[in-house]
Design a protein around this motif. Structure first.
Motif, PDB file in Angstrom:
ATOM      1  N   TRP A   1       0.846  -1.198   0.000  1.00 41.85           N
ATOM      2  CA  TRP A   1       0.000   0.000   0.000  1.00 41.85           C
ATOM      3  C   TRP A   1       0.881   1.247   0.000  1.00 41.85           C
ATOM      4  O   TRP A   1       0.757   2.113  -0.854  1.00 41.85           O
ATOM      5  CB  TRP A   1      -0.920  -0.032   1.221  1.00 41.85           C
ATOM      6  N   GLN A   2       1.792   1.322   0.959  1.00 43.62           N
ATOM      7  CA  GLN A   2       2.675   2.474   1.074  1.00 43.62           C
ATOM      8  C   GLN A   2       4.036   2.151   0.477  1.00 43.62           C
ATOM      9  O   GLN A   2       4.315   0.998   0.125  1.00 43.62           O
ATOM     10  CB  GLN A   2       2.812   2.896   2.540  1.00 43.62           C
ATOM     11  N   ILE A   3       4.880   3.156   0.378  1.00 40.55           N
ATOM     12  CA  ILE A   3       6.134   3.027  -0.344  1.00 40.55           C
ATOM     13  C   ILE A   3       7.345   3.004   0.585  1.00 40.55           C
ATOM     14  O   ILE A   3       8.292   2.243   0.365  1.00 40.55           O
ATOM     15  CB  ILE A   3       6.276   4.194  -1.355  1.00 40.55           C
ATOM     16  N   TRP A   4       7.292   3.794   1.643  1.00 39.99           N
ATOM     17  CA  TRP A   4       8.479   3.997   2.469  1.00 39.99           C
ATOM     18  C   TRP A   4       8.391   3.225   3.795  1.00 39.99           C
ATOM     19  O   TRP A   4       7.297   3.033   4.343  1.00 39.99           O
ATOM     20  CB  TRP A   4       8.671   5.492   2.742  1.00 39.99           C
ATOM     21  N   PRO A   5       9.534   2.791   4.329  1.00 34.49           N
ATOM     22  CA  PRO A   5       9.536   1.954   5.541  1.00 34.49           C
ATOM     23  C   PRO A   5       8.881   2.603   6.753  1.00 34.49           C
ATOM     24  O   PRO A   5       8.393   1.895   7.638  1.00 34.49           O
ATOM     25  CB  PRO A   5      11.028   1.702   5.795  1.00 34.49           C
ATOM     26  N   TYR A   6       8.881   3.937   6.819  1.00 33.53           N
ATOM     27  CA  TYR A   6       8.352   4.604   8.010  1.00 33.53           C
ATOM     28  C   TYR A   6       6.834   4.813   7.947  1.00 33.53           C
ATOM     29  O   TYR A   6       6.243   5.351   8.881  1.00 33.53           O
ATOM     30  CB  TYR A   6       9.036   5.960   8.217  1.00 33.53           C
ATOM     31  N   GLN A   7       6.186   4.404   6.858  1.00 35.47           N
ATOM     32  CA  GLN A   7       4.745   4.612   6.740  1.00 35.47           C
ATOM     33  C   GLN A   7       3.974   3.467   7.399  1.00 35.47           C
ATOM     34  O   GLN A   7       4.367   2.290   7.300  1.00 35.47           O
ATOM     35  CB  GLN A   7       4.354   4.734   5.267  1.00 35.47           C
ATOM     36  N   GLY A  49       1.291   1.950   6.640  1.00 41.16           N
ATOM     37  CA  GLY A  49       0.713   0.931   5.769  1.00 41.16           C
ATOM     38  C   GLY A  49       1.729   0.107   5.011  1.00 41.16           C
ATOM     39  O   GLY A  49       1.360  -0.628   4.089  1.00 41.16           O
ATOM     40  N   ILE A  50       2.994   0.181   5.386  1.00 37.42           N
ATOM     41  CA  ILE A  50       4.029  -0.533   4.639  1.00 37.42           C
ATOM     42  C   ILE A  50       3.859  -2.048   4.721  1.00 37.42           C
ATOM     43  O   ILE A  50       4.289  -2.777   3.834  1.00 37.42           O
ATOM     44  CB  ILE A  50       5.447  -0.115   5.133  1.00 37.42           C
ATOM     45  N   GLY A  51       3.208  -2.531   5.764  1.00 33.95           N
ATOM     46  CA  GLY A  51       3.022  -3.974   5.927  1.00 33.95           C
ATOM     47  C   GLY A  51       1.768  -4.513   5.268  1.00 33.95           C
ATOM     48  O   GLY A  51       1.445  -5.693   5.442  1.00 33.95           O
ATOM     49  N   LEU A  52       1.078  -3.683   4.493  1.00 29.40           N
ATOM     50  CA  LEU A  52      -0.164  -4.117   3.850  1.00 29.40           C
ATOM     51  C   LEU A  52      -0.029  -4.094   2.327  1.00 29.40           C
ATOM     52  O   LEU A  52       0.629  -3.226   1.757  1.00 29.40           O
ATOM     53  CB  LEU A  52      -1.320  -3.201   4.252  1.00 29.40           C
ATOM     54  N   ILE A  73      -6.747  -1.451  -3.823  1.00 27.55           N
ATOM     55  CA  ILE A  73      -6.753  -0.295  -4.710  1.00 27.55           C
ATOM     56  C   ILE A  73      -5.380  -0.041  -5.328  1.00 27.55           C
ATOM     57  O   ILE A  73      -5.282   0.396  -6.481  1.00 27.55           O
ATOM     58  CB  ILE A  73      -7.289   0.974  -4.002  1.00 27.55           C
ATOM     59  N   SER A  74      -4.294  -0.325  -4.602  1.00 28.72           N
ATOM     60  CA  SER A  74      -2.966  -0.144  -5.193  1.00 28.72           C
ATOM     61  C   SER A  74      -2.725  -1.154  -6.303  1.00 28.72           C
ATOM     62  O   SER A  74      -2.298  -0.802  -7.411  1.00 28.72           O
ATOM     63  CB  SER A  74      -1.886  -0.273  -4.113  1.00 28.72           C
ATOM     64  N   ALA A  94       1.187 -11.952   7.552  1.00 29.29           N
ATOM     65  CA  ALA A  94       0.462 -13.221   7.428  1.00 29.29           C
ATOM     66  C   ALA A  94       0.676 -13.851   6.051  1.00 29.29           C
ATOM     67  O   ALA A  94      -0.083 -14.738   5.652  1.00 29.29           O
ATOM     68  CB  ALA A  94      -1.028 -13.000   7.671  1.00 29.29           C
ATOM     69  N   ASN A  95       1.707 -13.389   5.344  1.00 28.88           N
ATOM     70  CA  ASN A  95       2.009 -13.882   4.003  1.00 28.88           C
ATOM     71  C   ASN A  95       0.796 -13.770   3.080  1.00 28.88           C
ATOM     72  O   ASN A  95       0.547 -14.621   2.235  1.00 28.88           O
ATOM     73  CB  ASN A  95       2.515 -15.324   4.045  1.00 28.88           C
ATOM     74  N   CYS A  96       0.049 -12.689   3.273  1.00 28.74           N
ATOM     75  CA  CYS A  96      -1.115 -12.371   2.448  1.00 28.74           C
ATOM     76  C   CYS A  96      -2.173 -13.481   2.460  1.00 28.74           C
ATOM     77  O   CYS A  96      -2.827 -13.764   1.440  1.00 28.74           O
ATOM     78  CB  CYS A  96      -0.700 -12.050   1.009  1.00 28.74           C
ATOM     79  N   LYS A  97      -2.366 -14.095   3.633  1.00 33.04           N
ATOM     80  CA  LYS A  97      -3.426 -15.086   3.805  1.00 33.04           C
ATOM     81  C   LYS A  97      -4.609 -14.508   4.590  1.00 33.04           C
ATOM     82  O   LYS A  97      -5.706 -15.072   4.559  1.00 33.04           O
ATOM     83  CB  LYS A  97      -2.891 -16.326   4.537  1.00 33.04           C
TER      84      LYS A  97
END
Length: 457
Positions: free
Chosen positions: A170-176, A178-181, A185-186, A237-240
């Motif tokens: 979802w996000q681009i940079w490590p400090y955001q 949503g970086i883990g999602l 929509i993306s 969760a490895n996108c599960k």
């Protein structure tokens, strides 16, 4: 005396309610002139909000958000094409070129530090829309389609193979946050952009990526075999796992992309039409009983009055994207949803009875003539989207491409000699730890500074 005052108050209230009803925008979805007149009223009010924003000295920049400028211009470009009204064209061009970024990829340095992939892709959608509809270009500026290609070239290197075997975060940079999602929509946005670039340019690379993104999405909860779209899934969760809030625009981006791929492949791959059909069927949920199963609603937030400014725009994309897609897929596939758009447009017009002029729109169209008490640029955009969708059948041509009259010139290297093409390095545990350390250092410095100021006071 009290009874006289009460009587006057009730009379005034009745007059206001009657005036509100009278001033609602009347829409006849079977009459092109009626739709054009309604759209002009709605678009003008939307631009009033745009012109009154605090950030009006920065073309294309909305207050407290950046991506929304791209989606607004996309909706206005559709409006221009369908009505011929060019009064907003200068503002569209100025905003689009201003925000194209130093590298012609809609990743301007002023805002890139907090943008997500979905933010950037909406500007790419605006650019490909401009190309498909032959929206005027300015001399000595990059072509619309090359700007869309710049977004593609900027996002493809972010395809993340370090988790879930692919997908955009979802996000681009490590400090955001949503970086883990990885979200619908993306990935759906890049899928649709790739499909539309494939159809416009006839470059097979875009089609290959569209298919890759679709197939990867289908391997995750983002695009399930039941045609239910999850909003998000997590790398942890490895996108599960799946976040199951249902939003119209998630469905719209995959539906439209599949429609463009169906057309690109000349109907030779059945999965695209199956996808369009299945996802439209599941989208029945967005036409709830409260609107007689005919009026579109973002059901996750509208019934509880919890839609934020982003969510108030989503119906614009569902209606307008499917409206234009109806030109390039078999008529019977979209006949039912296009009929519902007619009912939705009438109801949306009835919601446009707010503000001092009685012409500003609310967001809960299922309430029909009972204005929901809200106004805003986003509400105007959603109504303009459904009006645009209803005007599409009167145009009965387009979208243009390189083979049928598209004037915008492709540049497959658009934006590709830039830092955004390289993208951030794959996210590692060290990155996350480093981001945490930097955050901790910032907090310590901030706390110290506050303590010093308090003592100084």
């Amino acid at each position: 005396m009290k009874s006289v005052v009460l009587s006057r108050w009730l009379t005034a209230l009745s007059a206001c309610l009657l005036l509100q009803h009278v001033l609602a925008i009347e829409v006849n979805p079977d009459d092109e002139t009626s739709l054009q007149d309604a759209a002009k009223t709605v678009a003008s009010a939307m631009m009033d909000f745009y012109n009154a924003r605090d950030s009006k000295d920065i073309p294309g920049k909305m207050d407290d958000t950046w991506w929304e400028g791209g989606s607004m211009f996309m909706t206005l470009i559709q409006y221009w094409y369908l009505t011929g009204d060019d009064q907003f064209n200068d503002a569209i061009q100025e905003g689009m070129y201003w925000q194209k970024g130093e590298d012609n990829d809609f990743f301007p340095s002023n805002y890139s530090q907090y943008l997500g992939n979905d933010d950037q892709v909406f500007w790419g959608m605006a650019a490909i829309t401009a190309a498909e509809l032959n929206f005027p270009e300015r001399d000595n500026e990059p072509s619309w389609v090359s700007l869309a290609e710049g977004v593609f070239n900027g996002q493809i290197p972010r395809w993340d193979m370090t988790s879930c075997s692919g997908g955009l975060r979802w996000q681009i940079w490590p400090y955001q946050n949503g970086i883990g999602l990885k979200n619908a929509i993306s990935n759906g946005g890049l899928f649709q952009l790739s499909a539309r670039l494939a159809l416009y340019t006839k470059n097979s690379t875009y089609a290959e990526w569209a298919e890759k993104i679709w197939d990867w999405s289908a391997s995750t909860p983002l695009l399930r075999k039941t045609w239910v779209i999850a909003d998000t899934t997590s790398t942890a969760a490895n996108c599960k796992d799946h976040g199951d809030h249902q939003w119209t625009y998630n469905y719209a981006t995959y539906i439209a992309g599949a429609g463009y791929m169906h057309n690109y492949t000349n109907g030779e791959e059945s999965k695209w039409l199956e996808g369009v059909t299945g996802l439209i069927k599941t989208s029945d949920q967005f036409f709830p009983k409260s609107g007689d199963n005919q009026i579109i609603s973002d059901i996750t937030c509208e019934p509880i009055n919890k839609c934020d400014r982003n969510q108030k725009t989503f119906k614009a994309y569902f209606t307008s994207w499917l409206g234009f897609m109806s030109l390039i897929v078999p008529t019977e596939i979209t006949a039912d949803v296009m009929a519902r758009f007619k009912v939705s447009a009438v109801a949306a017009g009835q919601q446009c009875s707010g503000g001092s002029d009685g012409k500003h729109c609310g967001i809960r169209w299922t309430k029909k003539a009972e204005w929901d008490g809200t106004t805003g640029l986003e509400q105007q955009m959603s109504v303009l989207g459904v009006l645009n969708a209803n005007m599409v059948p009167f145009k009965a041509q387009g979208p243009y491409n390189a083979d049928n009259g598209g004037k915008s010139e492709s540049n497959p290297h658009g934006g590709s000699n830039t830092k955004s093409t390289v993208g951030p390095e794959p996210i590692t545990t060290g990155d996350r730890a480093g981001a945490g350390i930097l955050t901790a250092i910032f907090v310590v410095i901030w706390a110290g500074a506050v303590s010093w100021m308090i003592k100084g006071a």
